[in-house]
Design a protein around this motif. Structure first.
Motif, mmCIF file in Angstrom:
data_model
loop_
_atom_site.group_PDB
_atom_site.id
_atom_site.type_symbol
_atom_site.label_atom_id
_atom_site.label_comp_id
_atom_site.label_asym_id
_atom_site.label_seq_id
_atom_site.Cartn_x
_atom_site.Cartn_y
_atom_site.Cartn_z
ATOM 1 N N THR A 81 47.827 33.261 41.884
ATOM 2 C CA THR A 81 47.342 34.075 40.765
ATOM 3 C C THR A 81 47.034 35.473 41.304
ATOM 4 O OG1 THR A 81 45.021 33.453 41.100
ATOM 5 C CG2 THR A 81 46.329 32.064 39.622
ATOM 6 N N LYS A 82 46.843 36.422 40.402
ATOM 7 C CA LYS A 82 46.621 37.801 40.826
ATOM 8 C C LYS A 82 45.280 37.938 41.542
ATOM 9 C CE LYS A 82 47.972 42.288 39.121
ATOM 10 N NZ LYS A 82 48.436 43.054 37.939
ATOM 11 N N GLN A 83 45.297 38.584 42.690
ATOM 12 C CA GLN A 83 44.081 38.751 43.471
ATOM 13 C C GLN A 83 43.403 40.080 43.156
ATOM 14 O OE1 GLN A 83 42.818 36.343 45.211
ATOM 15 N NE2 GLN A 83 44.612 34.975 45.121
ATOM 16 N N TRP A 84 42.093 40.099 43.306
ATOM 17 C CA TRP A 84 41.307 41.325 43.168
ATOM 18 C C TRP A 84 41.561 42.188 44.396
ATOM 19 C CZ3 TRP A 84 36.677 42.443 46.144
ATOM 20 C CH2 TRP A 84 36.008 43.614 45.724
ATOM 21 N N THR A 85 41.965 43.443 44.185
ATOM 22 C CA THR A 85 42.274 44.337 45.301
ATOM 23 C C THR A 85 41.583 45.680 45.129
ATOM 24 O OG1 THR A 85 44.260 45.271 44.255
ATOM 25 C CG2 THR A 85 44.568 43.286 45.585
ATOM 26 N N THR A 119 23.551 47.493 35.250
ATOM 27 C CA THR A 119 24.039 46.634 34.169
ATOM 28 C C THR A 119 25.373 46.045 34.616
ATOM 29 O OG1 THR A 119 25.297 48.387 33.090
ATOM 30 C CG2 THR A 119 22.969 48.160 32.470
ATOM 31 N N GLN A 120 25.867 45.079 33.872
ATOM 32 C CA GLN A 120 27.166 44.511 34.215
ATOM 33 C C GLN A 120 28.257 45.572 34.132
ATOM 34 O OE1 GLN A 120 28.206 40.597 32.738
ATOM 35 N NE2 GLN A 120 30.341 41.185 32.561
ATOM 36 N N CYS A 121 28.146 46.456 33.172
ATOM 37 C CA CYS A 121 29.133 47.533 33.037
ATOM 38 C C CYS A 121 29.141 48.406 34.291
ATOM 39 C CB CYS A 121 28.823 48.374 31.801
ATOM 40 S SG CYS A 121 30.013 49.709 31.493
ATOM 41 N N ASN A 122 27.952 48.749 34.797
ATOM 42 C CA ASN A 122 27.850 49.534 36.028
ATOM 43 C C ASN A 122 28.526 48.815 37.193
ATOM 44 O OD1 ASN A 122 24.402 50.260 35.206
ATOM 45 N ND2 ASN A 122 26.212 51.507 34.734
ATOM 46 N N LEU A 123 28.252 47.512 37.301
ATOM 47 C CA LEU A 123 28.788 46.742 38.427
ATOM 48 C C LEU A 123 30.309 46.607 38.332
ATOM 49 C CD1 LEU A 123 27.506 45.475 40.910
ATOM 50 C CD2 LEU A 123 27.503 43.274 39.737
ATOM 51 N N GLU A 124 30.815 46.500 37.127
ATOM 52 C CA GLU A 124 32.272 46.428 36.940
ATOM 53 C C GLU A 124 32.946 47.725 37.391
ATOM 54 O OE1 GLU A 124 32.490 45.445 32.836
ATOM 55 O OE2 GLU A 124 32.402 43.273 33.184
ATOM 56 N N ILE A 125 32.259 48.839 37.212
ATOM 57 C CA ILE A 125 32.805 50.121 37.683
ATOM 58 C C ILE A 125 32.822 50.140 39.215
ATOM 59 C CG2 ILE A 125 32.354 52.614 37.825
ATOM 60 C CD1 ILE A 125 31.214 52.383 34.943
ATOM 61 N N PHE A 127 33.009 47.641 41.252
ATOM 62 C CA PHE A 127 33.993 46.699 41.781
ATOM 63 C C PHE A 127 35.339 46.775 41.051
ATOM 64 C CE2 PHE A 127 30.085 44.174 43.096
ATOM 65 C CZ PHE A 127 30.207 44.527 44.435
ATOM 66 N N LYS A 128 35.631 47.932 40.485
ATOM 67 C CA LYS A 128 36.897 48.095 39.761
ATOM 68 C C LYS A 128 38.081 47.859 40.696
ATOM 69 C CE LYS A 128 39.474 51.423 36.941
ATOM 70 N NZ LYS A 128 39.494 52.807 36.398
ATOM 71 N N SER A 129 39.052 47.105 40.227
ATOM 72 C CA SER A 129 40.226 46.774 41.036
ATOM 73 C C SER A 129 41.268 47.878 40.955
ATOM 74 C CB SER A 129 40.846 45.458 40.560
ATOM 75 O OG SER A 129 41.343 45.605 39.243
ATOM 76 N N ASP A 130 42.247 47.819 41.845
ATOM 77 C CA ASP A 130 43.308 48.817 41.859
ATOM 78 C C ASP A 130 44.062 48.871 40.533
ATOM 79 O OD1 ASP A 130 42.780 49.568 44.472
ATOM 80 O OD2 ASP A 130 44.191 48.141 45.346
ATOM 81 N N ASP A 131 44.282 47.697 39.933
ATOM 82 C CA ASP A 131 45.047 47.671 38.685
ATOM 83 C C ASP A 131 44.183 47.917 37.452
ATOM 84 O OD1 ASP A 131 43.703 45.280 38.250
ATOM 85 O OD2 ASP A 131 45.462 44.007 38.537
ATOM 86 N N GLY A 132 42.871 47.986 37.647
ATOM 87 C CA GLY A 132 41.966 48.230 36.522
ATOM 88 C C GLY A 132 41.805 47.048 35.592
ATOM 89 N N GLU A 133 42.417 45.912 35.941
ATOM 90 C CA GLU A 133 42.386 44.742 35.058
ATOM 91 C C GLU A 133 41.773 43.506 35.728
ATOM 92 O OE1 GLU A 133 46.404 44.105 33.885
ATOM 93 O OE2 GLU A 133 46.569 45.986 32.771
ATOM 94 N N SER A 135 39.352 41.365 37.622
ATOM 95 C CA SER A 135 37.927 41.481 37.941
ATOM 96 C C SER A 135 37.595 40.748 39.232
ATOM 97 C CB SER A 135 37.087 40.891 36.806
ATOM 98 O OG SER A 135 37.281 41.607 35.610
ATOM 99 N N ILE A 136 36.584 41.241 39.932
ATOM 100 C CA ILE A 136 36.040 40.488 41.051
ATOM 101 C C ILE A 136 35.465 39.188 40.497
ATOM 102 C CG2 ILE A 136 33.745 41.567 40.901
ATOM 103 C CD1 ILE A 136 33.601 41.463 43.953
#
Length: 349
Positions: A81-85, A119-125, A127-133, A135-136
């Motif tokens: 499956t696609k890995q977080w990068t 916030t979760q939104c902050n943390l998603e930024i 840990f943003k992945s190279d493809d932007g899709e 998630s960690i």
């Protein structure tokens, strides 16, 4: 770990292949000796890089390493499956890159005053992945854990893990005990059905992988610094689960063998529960395999080390850890194509 290995029903160690793998370890040692790198493979932590880790004189170094190790769990999606990068890196290296990127972008992820308010939104930024899709994994758990550990540091340690280290009086045993007792996400102590004679009983297994890795990182980073302490082989003897795909290397060399049932589960990407017999056996047998490899290395490398005036005050487990880490990265595609790895979503490693 020997008790787990002797009683395991799903994971087995091949003594014959332990001897075969020792030849690979010797070759790794000799090659690095002739390159002038012998001290690096005997003492250094291969995963520790200047590009993505702090300098020991950086004011945020201790807290940076604390956050990095606290977030070092469940970094792989199931095989195929696609890995977080991040920066085209995967696993632990991607985590290092993400945290370094946040710091470079003026996000003080090392500061508990900052990350307890994320916030979760902050943390998603962050840990943003190279493809932007992609998630960690376990983003909710990561946010909860950052809030928890940050609150402890603010309440008890003046808002700094550096202060926590100072209060441990340069003693790695006190530091290890403090980490495990104070921070819930480091309390890696599953139960296991043990056997003695004809009797079965439930026992706790003190694995504490993440805490060991943190103590080892602190030791390595701060050598020659006021936060330094002596190496303790009992506490810091092996940190192979800094990346839990390392078991693929032991499987590749046939040092580890899995039952047909477990192999089928892994090949089908079926999740293993934290604390399940299969999960504990993979971890316990992997660690015991390292012990067996170290025993053979001690017996067979003595003359070489003595004749070349090479001191090995730490022991061969660091060499083995470095070999496993380097081999995994050098042969990543081969291992992904040929060997399964556990699909575990766990906050401890």
């Amino acid at each position: 770990m020997d008790e787990i290995a002797f009683n395991a029903n799903n994971v087995f160690i091949s003594a014959k292949d332990v001897d075969h793998m020792v030849w690979e370890l010797k070759s790794y040692l000799f090659q690095n000796y002739h390159k002038g790198n012998v001290d690096e493979v005997l003492y250094n932590l291969s995963r520790f890089t200047r590009d993505y880790h702090p300098d020991k004189y950086d004011h945020m170094a201790a807290d940076w390493l604390f956050v990095l190790n606290t977030m070092n769990f469940a970094l792989w999606n199931p095989k195929n499956t696609k890995q977080w990068t991040v920066d085209e890196l995967t696993g632990y290296q991607a985590l290092c890159a993400a945290i370094k990127r946040a710091i470079d972008n003026d996000m003080p992820i090392w500061d508990p005053s900052y990350y307890t308010k994320l916030t979760q939104c902050n943390l998603e930024i962050i840990f943003k992945s190279d493809d932007g899709e992609t998630s960690i994994p376990l983003i909710h758990e990561r946010l909860r854990i950052l809030h928890q550990v940050g609150e402890v540091l603010l309440r008890k340690y003046e808002g700094s893990f550096k202060r926590c280290i100072q209060l441990c009086e340069n003693d790695p045993l006190i530091l290890m005990t403090t980490i495990v007792s104070e921070f819930e996400s480091y309390q890696d102590k599953p139960t296991y059905d043990s056997k003695e004679g004809n009797y079965y009983y439930l026992s706790y297994v003190d694995l504490y992988t993440k805490a060991q890795t943190l103590v080892s990182d602190i030791w390595f980073c701060f050598k020659g610094h006021e936060l330094s302490f002596d190496y303790n082989p009992t506490l810091m003897e092996s940190t192979i689960f800094a990346d839990y795909r390392i078991s693929q290397v032991l499987l590749h060399f046939k040092v580890l063998k899995y039952s047909k049932e477990l192999m089928t589960k892994l090949e089908n990407n079926e999740p293993l529960e934290y604390g399940s017999a299969e999960e504990i056996e993979i971890r316990g047998c992997s660690l015991y395999a390292v012990e067996l490899l170290e025993e053979v290395m001690l017996q067979t490398c003595h003359d070489f080390m003595k004749n070349n005036n090479i001191k090995n005050e730490i022991g061969y487990k660091t060499l083995i850890d470095n070999f496993l880490w380097d081999y995994r990265h050098a042969h990543d595609q081969l291992l992904m194509e040929t060997q399964p790895f556990p699909n575990i979503k766990c906050v401890y490693y």
